[in-house]
Scaffold this active site. Sequence first.
Site, PDB file in Angstrom:
ATOM      1  N   THR A 189      41.183  22.663 -53.380  1.00 23.37           N
ATOM      2  CA  THR A 189      40.325  21.481 -53.217  1.00 23.37           C
ATOM      3  C   THR A 189      40.009  21.282 -51.741  1.00 23.37           C
ATOM      4  O   THR A 189      40.763  21.734 -50.876  1.00 23.37           O
ATOM      5  CB  THR A 189      41.017  20.211 -53.721  1.00 23.37           C
ATOM      6  OG1 THR A 189      42.230  20.072 -52.979  1.00 23.37           O
ATOM      7  CG2 THR A 189      41.332  20.284 -55.184  1.00 23.37           C
ATOM      8  N   GLU A 334      38.773  20.342 -59.766  1.00 24.02           N
ATOM      9  CA  GLU A 334      39.802  20.189 -60.803  1.00 24.02           C
ATOM     10  C   GLU A 334      39.218  20.287 -62.211  1.00 24.02           C
ATOM     11  O   GLU A 334      39.945  20.311 -63.194  1.00 24.02           O
ATOM     12  CB  GLU A 334      40.498  18.821 -60.640  1.00 24.02           C
ATOM     13  CG  GLU A 334      41.409  18.714 -59.424  1.00 24.02           C
ATOM     14  CD  GLU A 334      40.685  18.297 -58.149  1.00 24.02           C
ATOM     15  OE1 GLU A 334      39.444  18.451 -58.079  1.00 24.02           O
ATOM     16  OE2 GLU A 334      41.358  17.812 -57.211  1.00 24.02           O
ATOM     17  N   LYS A 442      35.096  -2.948 -49.661  1.00 23.14           N
ATOM     18  CA  LYS A 442      35.609  -4.152 -50.332  1.00 23.14           C
ATOM     19  C   LYS A 442      35.243  -5.381 -49.510  1.00 23.14           C
ATOM     20  O   LYS A 442      35.852  -5.682 -48.507  1.00 23.14           O
ATOM     21  CB  LYS A 442      37.124  -4.046 -50.507  1.00 23.14           C
ATOM     22  CG  LYS A 442      37.490  -2.954 -51.489  1.00 23.14           C
ATOM     23  CD  LYS A 442      38.970  -2.898 -51.773  1.00 23.14           C
ATOM     24  CE  LYS A 442      39.333  -1.539 -52.322  1.00 23.14           C
ATOM     25  NZ  LYS A 442      39.625  -0.529 -51.282  1.00 23.14           N
ATOM     26  N   TRP A 447      33.691  -5.171 -54.860  1.00 25.79           N
ATOM     27  CA  TRP A 447      33.348  -3.815 -54.460  1.00 25.79           C
ATOM     28  C   TRP A 447      31.848  -3.663 -54.238  1.00 25.79           C
ATOM     29  O   TRP A 447      31.051  -4.142 -55.043  1.00 25.79           O
ATOM     30  CB  TRP A 447      33.736  -2.820 -55.546  1.00 25.79           C
ATOM     31  CG  TRP A 447      35.210  -2.608 -55.661  1.00 25.79           C
ATOM     32  CD1 TRP A 447      36.188  -3.224 -54.943  1.00 25.79           C
ATOM     33  CD2 TRP A 447      35.861  -1.724 -56.570  1.00 25.79           C
ATOM     34  NE1 TRP A 447      37.410  -2.768 -55.339  1.00 25.79           N
ATOM     35  CE2 TRP A 447      37.248  -1.857 -56.336  1.00 25.79           C
ATOM     36  CE3 TRP A 447      35.424  -0.828 -57.540  1.00 25.79           C
ATOM     37  CZ2 TRP A 447      38.201  -1.123 -57.047  1.00 25.79           C
ATOM     38  CZ3 TRP A 447      36.367  -0.100 -58.250  1.00 25.79           C
ATOM     39  CH2 TRP A 447      37.739  -0.244 -58.009  1.00 25.79           C
TER      40      TRP A 447
HETATM   41  P1  AMP Z   1      34.804  19.033 -55.106  1.00 26.27           P
HETATM   42  O1  AMP Z   1      36.073  19.148 -55.842  1.00 26.27           O
HETATM   43  O2  AMP Z   1      34.898  19.444 -53.686  1.00 26.27           O
HETATM   44  O3  AMP Z   1      33.703  19.708 -55.837  1.00 26.27           O
HETATM   45  O4  AMP Z   1      34.431  17.484 -55.041  1.00 26.27           O
HETATM   46  C1  AMP Z   1      34.353  16.704 -56.192  1.00 26.27           C
HETATM   47  C2  AMP Z   1      33.840  15.342 -55.836  1.00 26.27           C
HETATM   48  O5  AMP Z   1      32.484  15.411 -55.393  1.00 26.27           O
HETATM   49  C3  AMP Z   1      33.781  14.393 -57.009  1.00 26.27           C
HETATM   50  O6  AMP Z   1      35.033  13.831 -57.309  1.00 26.27           O
HETATM   51  C4  AMP Z   1      32.774  13.375 -56.527  1.00 26.27           C
HETATM   52  O7  AMP Z   1      33.355  12.442 -55.645  1.00 26.27           O
HETATM   53  C5  AMP Z   1      31.801  14.225 -55.743  1.00 26.27           C
HETATM   54  N1  AMP Z   1      30.642  14.545 -56.577  1.00 26.27           N
HETATM   55  C6  AMP Z   1      30.380  15.674 -57.245  1.00 26.27           C
HETATM   56  N2  AMP Z   1      29.192  15.601 -57.874  1.00 26.27           N
HETATM   57  C7  AMP Z   1      28.675  14.381 -57.597  1.00 26.27           C
HETATM   58  C8  AMP Z   1      27.484  13.691 -57.954  1.00 26.27           C
HETATM   59  N3  AMP Z   1      26.549  14.245 -58.695  1.00 26.27           N
HETATM   60  N4  AMP Z   1      27.331  12.425 -57.489  1.00 26.27           N
HETATM   61  C9  AMP Z   1      28.266  11.834 -56.714  1.00 26.27           C
HETATM   62  N5  AMP Z   1      29.391  12.442 -56.339  1.00 26.27           N
HETATM   63  C10 AMP Z   1      29.602  13.702 -56.772  1.00 26.27           C
END
Ligand code: AMP
Length: 545
Positions: A189, A334, A442, A447
């Site tokens: 991650t 994940e 916040k 929120w």
């Molecule tokens: P990663 O594991 O690096 O792919 O990051 C995942 C995170 O990216 C998610 O938990 C979201 O916070 C963000 N994310 C992925 N797709 C979107 C989307 N379409 N809109 C907003 N946030 C997103």
Amino acid sequence: MFGQMMQMPLLISSLIVHAERHHGDQEVVSRRVEGDIHRTTYRQIARRSRQVAQALATLGVSPGDRVATLAWNGYRHMELYFGVSGSGAVLHTLNPRLHPDQVTYIADHAEDQVLFFDMTFWPLIQAVAGRTKTIRHWVAMTDRAHMPPADQAAKVGGLLCYEELVEAQDGRYEWPRFDENTASSLCYTSGTTGNPKGVLYSHRSTLLHTLSAALPDCLGVSAADVVLPVVPMFHVNSWGIVYIAPMTGAKLVLPGAGLDGKSLYDLFESEGVTISAGVPTVWQGLLAYVDANGLKFSTMRKSAIGGSACPPAMIRKLLDEYGVYVIHAWGMTEMSPIGTAAAFKSQHVHQTPEQRLAVMSTQGRAVFGVDMKIVGTNGAELPWDGKEAGDLHVRGPWIMARYFKNEGGDPLQDDWFPTGDVAKISPEGYMIITDRSKDVIKSGGEWIGSIDLENIAMAHPAVAMAACIAAKHPKWDERPLLVVMKKPGAEVTRDELVAFYEGKIAKWWTPDDVVFVDAIPLGATGKMQKIKLREQFRDHKLPTA
Ligand code: AMP
């Protein structure tokens, strides 16, 4: 009573076997780091993947061993996807945009045995080679003519040439059959806080994800398509596209290191690309190029955009000006990664363009295999009324149950995975991310969703990129501060931007202040690094304070 069907484990090797037998002549086109355009077919990729599997055995790689890559999207990387996982070893895609210290940490944590790399990353290899603990062989993914100079190579012990390694094998290899729950690949991650953590996918989870992600309401790929994943193969398996293309028989176009607007546009046009996929920032670069040069897409009809929120202004522009339909998708490492995609339901087909844009701008509805819910601070499930926002939890067969080596303990809550995102869900089942829980603002106990505020700013013609962060406020605790990067040559003032919010949101959500920056920091996967902005503007004095 058991059913009486054949027992065939769901294995990654079956994808390339299928492509070889049923789409053998279909092309895979790559922009190579050597600088040229390379053309091959699924038949050749299948053979060379088997040669890779044979080569791994000669290097002493056993089932379960981790084999790392530091590579762009290209056919050799694809051969490793199938050769490594297909042989029963674990493909560990490292992110080359990380700092050498992080690459070293991750390679050690994963206990990588062999590392395959594109020559672009030779400086990075030189920086980490003396430091990693378990890597025995370093393989340059090129031919002899393009290998590093001998004096440099001598400093990296055990350096091998990919083409020599592959060509030394005869390709007479039977893909082994094993339990479909066997680990297939490993991805860490982004780790905005603490050390990165590994997510270990299985053959079964990958195959199920591949099947669902290819469905019409998700990426919707067929054998008549030409697919170009801009999303890197080093970030969550390029959203599964390198598996989906051989499964469906689509032509695959791999852009290598050429991720600038011109390189991508040229490849879209010369190869007749119909579907692409990438993060919003990639599309920004591409649109800037086509806008500036008065170009149109002649074959492109659809792009999946996700990884961070796609601003509605971008969705509208792509559709109205370029005829490209955006599938806004959401997921995470994940989750293999796809969880939701914003495709229409039948009731949307005849709606007005504005109503349809509203559907396309959500993060979408759950694809089969993923279930989701939102929960409040007391852990109780919240209604799907499109208004109440809560912590988003998911579950399904391609969602992680725990991190590699159990880092961080048991992440599940009542068998659901808490995503760390805050979302609301409409009565029709469309999910809208309002924030990352760490980024929520916040204000007076309520929120404010920063993504909404960013989307509005992004619709202003002078704004190239906008991030909304919490700034300290003596009365309200936190208030929104808008950080803006302007388009080159464009002008806009703080007051104009504040006024731009009028009538678009509840008045108390309006940012208290706007600051202009030359660049918004992006992380290794193209996401805005708000944590850095919060540090930068920690002492910012709001005019309302
Ligand atoms: P990663 O594991 O690096 O792919 O990051 C995942 C995170 O990216 C998610 O938990 C979201 O916070 C963000 N994310 C992925 N797709 C979107 C989307 N379409 N809109 C907003 N946030 C997103």
